[in-house]
Design an enzyme around this catalytic site. Structure first.
Site, PDB file in Angstrom:
ATOM      1  N   ASP A 120      -0.043  -4.053   1.569  1.00 37.13           N
ATOM      2  CA  ASP A 120      -1.399  -4.215   1.043  1.00 37.13           C
ATOM      3  C   ASP A 120      -1.665  -5.703   0.828  1.00 37.13           C
ATOM      4  O   ASP A 120      -1.104  -6.552   1.548  1.00 37.13           O
ATOM      5  CB  ASP A 120      -1.514  -3.415  -0.272  1.00 37.13           C
ATOM      6  CG  ASP A 120      -2.919  -2.859  -0.480  1.00 37.13           C
ATOM      7  OD1 ASP A 120      -3.818  -3.679  -0.694  1.00 37.13           O
ATOM      8  OD2 ASP A 120      -3.100  -1.629  -0.385  1.00 37.13           O
ATOM      9  N   HIS A 175      -6.639  -5.270  -4.949  1.00 36.26           N
ATOM     10  CA  HIS A 175      -6.560  -3.956  -4.304  1.00 36.26           C
ATOM     11  C   HIS A 175      -5.149  -3.373  -4.365  1.00 36.26           C
ATOM     12  O   HIS A 175      -4.935  -2.242  -4.802  1.00 36.26           O
ATOM     13  CB  HIS A 175      -7.025  -4.120  -2.848  1.00 36.26           C
ATOM     14  CG  HIS A 175      -7.089  -2.853  -2.054  1.00 36.26           C
ATOM     15  ND1 HIS A 175      -6.018  -2.390  -1.313  1.00 36.26           N
ATOM     16  CD2 HIS A 175      -8.091  -1.962  -1.872  1.00 36.26           C
ATOM     17  CE1 HIS A 175      -6.375  -1.266  -0.693  1.00 36.26           C
ATOM     18  NE2 HIS A 175      -7.628  -0.977  -1.019  1.00 36.26           N
ATOM     19  N   SER A 351      -8.520   4.464   0.019  1.00 39.91           N
ATOM     20  CA  SER A 351      -7.422   3.576  -0.405  1.00 39.91           C
ATOM     21  C   SER A 351      -6.800   4.069  -1.695  1.00 39.91           C
ATOM     22  O   SER A 351      -5.609   3.885  -1.935  1.00 39.91           O
ATOM     23  CB  SER A 351      -7.948   2.164  -0.649  1.00 39.91           C
ATOM     24  OG  SER A 351      -8.062   1.459   0.539  1.00 39.91           O
TER      25      SER A 351
END
Lengths: 668, 186
Positions: A120, A175, A351
């Site tokens: 990620d 994220h 996600s």
């Protein structure tokens, strides 16, 4: 001296007895003395309400029950606290509620032997001075990256930063930290939120930059890194444009490599809401994951389509996924992430759904379920079916039931069985529709392949998904001959299945005479027998052939059969006539069956086999259990009487050259 | 003098019209004889001369019989874009060609529509092609679209006694079996 030894022995015996007895709960009869109990068994605990925990064997306890000392005894049942974490915002984690995490945590919270690779934007996992080459990518009041406070008991292993080529994959976007939190957020630590599998370890691998962007080469390297450094499962909440697999081949190969090592790769399906998955989620080896909302409905953004495997909570505008991260990079204004500002943020997206699936897999691995097929099988087989019945392209196999997947002993090792239906376009000859039905759910909801093979040529057909376990394909006739339709597929447990269907196709030209030989049959199509070129289909079936004669028949078709005891009957069983040469005359279109012309009539003490045309060959009478009862040669027999048979079911089998004819009869 | 000139023009126009009609009629004559290549040429000429829709229908069917279902479908589509009801032979052609070309949604719906407006349809230039083939092909295309209810309706036109519960797996399988069976004789 001898006596002492015996006593010692007995003492040892007694000690052994008490040491190796079992724990039982006993309930003393009202008025019974505890001393009686003490004299017979080892009392581990006594309660004034007349119950006790004892170490004893069941024989002794049976006697005590007979003596009226105790009312009953029983083995204590195992129990665990129904764990509810005390994390401050846990009540907002509806995603954990719909996944039944409190029951799951009674089984496992994740083992420290299991490592999850997070590919990620990095993870906020360490306190570390921001390197000079990353200074313009993030903001921090003390010029340092930080570990999220709610990771205080979480474990991390060394990862890698492929964006900056260093060993400090700190999150520059927010994220990756949110994603990691769902899996491994410190749980029951009185702060923040919980993680699904807080006992496992996280391996941060940065493959996306501070803007959340990256390329497939870097991602492939990240997969290989995770595989090489001990990851047990990989999460990739990332992907490309819907339906576009170009440029992802290297990643595909890396995923296949991971699968070969029993490392599942979980990939988010994408957030465009379209009917095609993004890649790499679209690769069948990936565990693709779409998103549902609090009410288990597919979210509008969740990409769906062929090959989707599962759905997990991804949230919608009304109910998002809460996890710890920091103020993230804002792509609209280009504002950099503030990596020293950890808080709890609501995110939504596939996600967010993917790490729920990754954590579920980590939990399965924590209890020793390592095989990738078994992992997929358990998650798919026990999943809560959502959407239309069975597998569908919106929800895949559904929402995994993690608790049952962890605790059930069920597994399957039987291969799927495929049934094939064939139809041809009646006018535009040569186009054949193939429909395939599987008897059980298939991995990825797809058949692996459908192949039409003829004369050494193989046509690979697309098996389009029609509905749960039903697929459609089409192929085009190329040349006369035998065609074999092969269907290959694996069930959700990875058991491979295969089916082949044999039939023959022949082009019948309008302007030419055509003779077709098939085993014992010869078909004569005279010139001009059909009004236009067409295709005749002849299919081998269990007890003979079925020939379909095309609709545009102008003259009769003749069929010569070398077997004397075979007739040709139309679809309602009427036998067709023969001409002077002994050829069957088929005068109109239809479906014709080649059947054995033998009937059975019961006679006293046996059965009579009757053939209009006469039967030749070797006759064997075989019982239902396979015993040979009788065997003899026969020559042009029109009647055969079989007697002296016991009650039961039999088969009369007549072998003549390569032809074997079989007739079942019973004696009652 | 002016009258004479007008007369000559009228004669020429009428002759021209009859010439187009002759080409189409000749095309169909050849088609019925199975000479699809020459039939196609006649229809092609007719299209180039005045572009009558009937010529496109003939061109489409000739192409279809010569194994060019793509051109056939384009030709039928051209007709139906201009007049979707008065050329049933174009509709039936589009059903068969659409099914062959995996454009099943259009093929299925067109088949259903044709049998609504002409329930006893017979292709006038080849009487072996009837409403039965249309219903069958439409049923197959409905299956390919996952619409088993409509597929059942189409099968019932051919086999009125047949029934199946299309909402169950066994019902769907019996629909597929029935089509498999019909395919062997239709």
């Amino acid at each position: 001296m001898k006596l002492r030894k015996v006593i010692v022995f007995l003492l040892v015996l007694q000690t052994t007895f008490t040491l190796y007895g079992e724990k039982f709960i006993v309930s003393l009869k009202s008025g019974a003395k505890r001393a009686i109990l003490d004299s017979k068994v080892e009392v581990l605990d006594y309660n004034k309400h007349g119950i006790a925990l004892v170490n004893a064997d069941s024989t002794t306890l049976k006697k005590l029950a007979g003596d009226k000392t105790i009312v009953y005894y029983e083995k204590p049942a195992k129990a665990k606290a129904f764990f509810i974490p005390n994390d401050y915002y846990y009540g907002y984690q509806w995603d954990f509620d719909i996944l039944g995490m409190e029951n799951v945590w009674d089984v496992t919270m994740g083992a420290g032997t299991v490592t999850v690779g997070i590919l990620d934007t990095g993870v906020g996992y360490e306190n570390f001075t921001i390197p000079s080459y990353e200074q313009n990518e993030v903001v921090s009041g003390d010029n340092s990256y930080h570990i999220g406070s709610d990771f205080n008991t979480s474990s991390f292993v060394s990862g890698y930063d492929y964006i900056h080529d260093d060993t400090h994959p700190n999150d520059q976007n927010a994220h990756g930290t949110h994603v990691a939190g769902t899996i491994v957020e410190a749980t029951n630590n009185n702060i923040g939120v919980a993680g699904m599998s807080p006992g496992v370890k996280i391996m941060p691998v940065q493959v996306l930059d501070y803007k959340g962007e990256g390329d497939s080469y870097t991602i492939a390297k990240g997969i290989y890194y995770a595989c090489d450094h001990g990851a047990d499962v990989i999460n990739m909440s990332l992907g490309g444009a819907p339906g576009d697999s170009s440029g992802w081949h290297t990643v595909h190969l890396a995923i296949i490599h991971a699968c070969s090592l029993n490392i599942p790769v979980v990939v988010a399906s994408g957030n465009s809401g379209t009917g095609e998955l993004s890649y790499p989620a679209g690769f069948r080896e990936a565990f693709s994951c779409g998103a549902v909302n609090r009410y288990k409905n597919r979210t509008s953004y969740s990409q769906y389509g062929a090959g989707i495997d599962f759905v997990m909570p991804g949230g919608d505008d009304a109910n998002m996924i809460l996890q710890q991260t920091f103020r993230g990079y804002d792509s609209e204004y280009g504002t950099l992430a503030r990596v020293d500002s950890f808080a709890y943020y609501y995110y939504e997206g596939t996600s967010m759904a993917a790490p729920h699936l990754t954590a579920a897999i980590a939990l399965l691995k924590s209890v020793g379920i390592q095989n990738i097929n078994e992992i997929y099988g358990r998650l798919a087989y026990f999943a809560t079916d959502l959407g239309s019945s069975g597998y569908d392209q919106y929800y895949g196999n559904g929402l995994p039931d993690i608790y049952t997947s962890l605790t059930s002993n069920y597994s399957d090792n039987t291969p799927p069985v495929f049934k094939v239906y064939l139809v041809k376009n009646p006018v535009f000859n040569g186009f054949i529709d193939v429909w395939v039905r599987s008897d059980e759910e298939l991995m990825n909801g797809e058949v692996d392949s459908i192949v039409a093979e003829s004369n050494g040529e193989r046509q690979l057909l697309n098996g389009d998904f029609l509905q749960d376990r039903l697929f459609a394909a089409k192929f085009r006739f190329s040349s006369d001959g035998n065609y074999n339709i092969y269907v290959y597929g694996k069930d959700v447990w990875g058991n491979p299945g295969q089916n082949s269907t044999l039939f023959s196709l022949f082009r019948i030209p309008k302007d030419e005479k055509k003779i077709i030989n098939m085993n014992d049959l010869t078909f004569f199509f005279d010139r001009g027998v059909v009004t236009s070129d067409c295709i005749a289909r002849i299919e081998k079936q269990r007890n003979g052939f079925v020939m379909s004669v095309p609709q545009n028949l102008r003259k009769s078709v003749y069929v010569k059969c070398s077997l004397p005891d075979v007739i040709i009957a139309d679809s309602v069983g009427n036998s067709v006539n023969k001409d002077a040469d002994g050829r069957f005359i088929i005068a109109q279109n239809g479906s014709y069956h080649f059947i054995w012309d033998i009937k059975t009539r019961k006679v006293k003490g046996g059965v009579r086999l009757i053939s209009k045309s006469g039967v030749s060959g070797v006759l064997s009478v075989i019982a239902l259990d396979g015993r040979l009862i009788e065997k003899k040669s026969i020559e042009n027999k029109k009647e055969i009487v079989l007697r002296n048979l016991n009650r039961g079911v039999y088969f009369a089998v007549i072998s003549s050259g390569k032809t074997v004819l079989k007739k079942r009869f019973d004696i009652w | 003098m002016v009258k004479k000139i007008i007369l000559v023009f009228l004669v020429l126009i009428l002759a021209g019209c009859s010439l187009f009609e002759d080409k189409i009629a000749k095309g169909w004559e050849l088609y019925e004889e199975g000479d699809y290549t020459n039939a196609k040429n006649y229809f092609y000429d007719a299209i180039n001369k005045n572009g009558e829709l009937e010529a496109y229908v003939g061109y489409g069917w000739s192409c279809a019989m010569l194994g060019d279902e793509s051109k056939a479908l384009s030709s039928f589509e051209y007709v139906l874009a201009d007049d979707s009801t008065n050329f049933p032979d174009a509709i039936s052609g589009a059903v068969f060609a659409g099914n062959a070309m995996k454009i099943d949604s259009a093929a299925a719906i067109r088949g259903k529509y044709l049998l609504e407006i002409v329930p006893d349809y017979i292709f006038v230039h080849d009487s072996t092609i009837t409403w039965k083939q249309v219903a069958f092909t439409s049923a197959c295309s409905f299956v390919n679209c996952g619409d088993f209810s409509s597929a059942l309706d189409m099968i019932k036109k051919i086999v009125p006694d047949f029934n199946a519960n299309y909402s169950t797996e066994s019902g769907i399988d019996s629909i597929l079996s029935k089509l498999n069976e019909i395919s062997q004789w239709i």
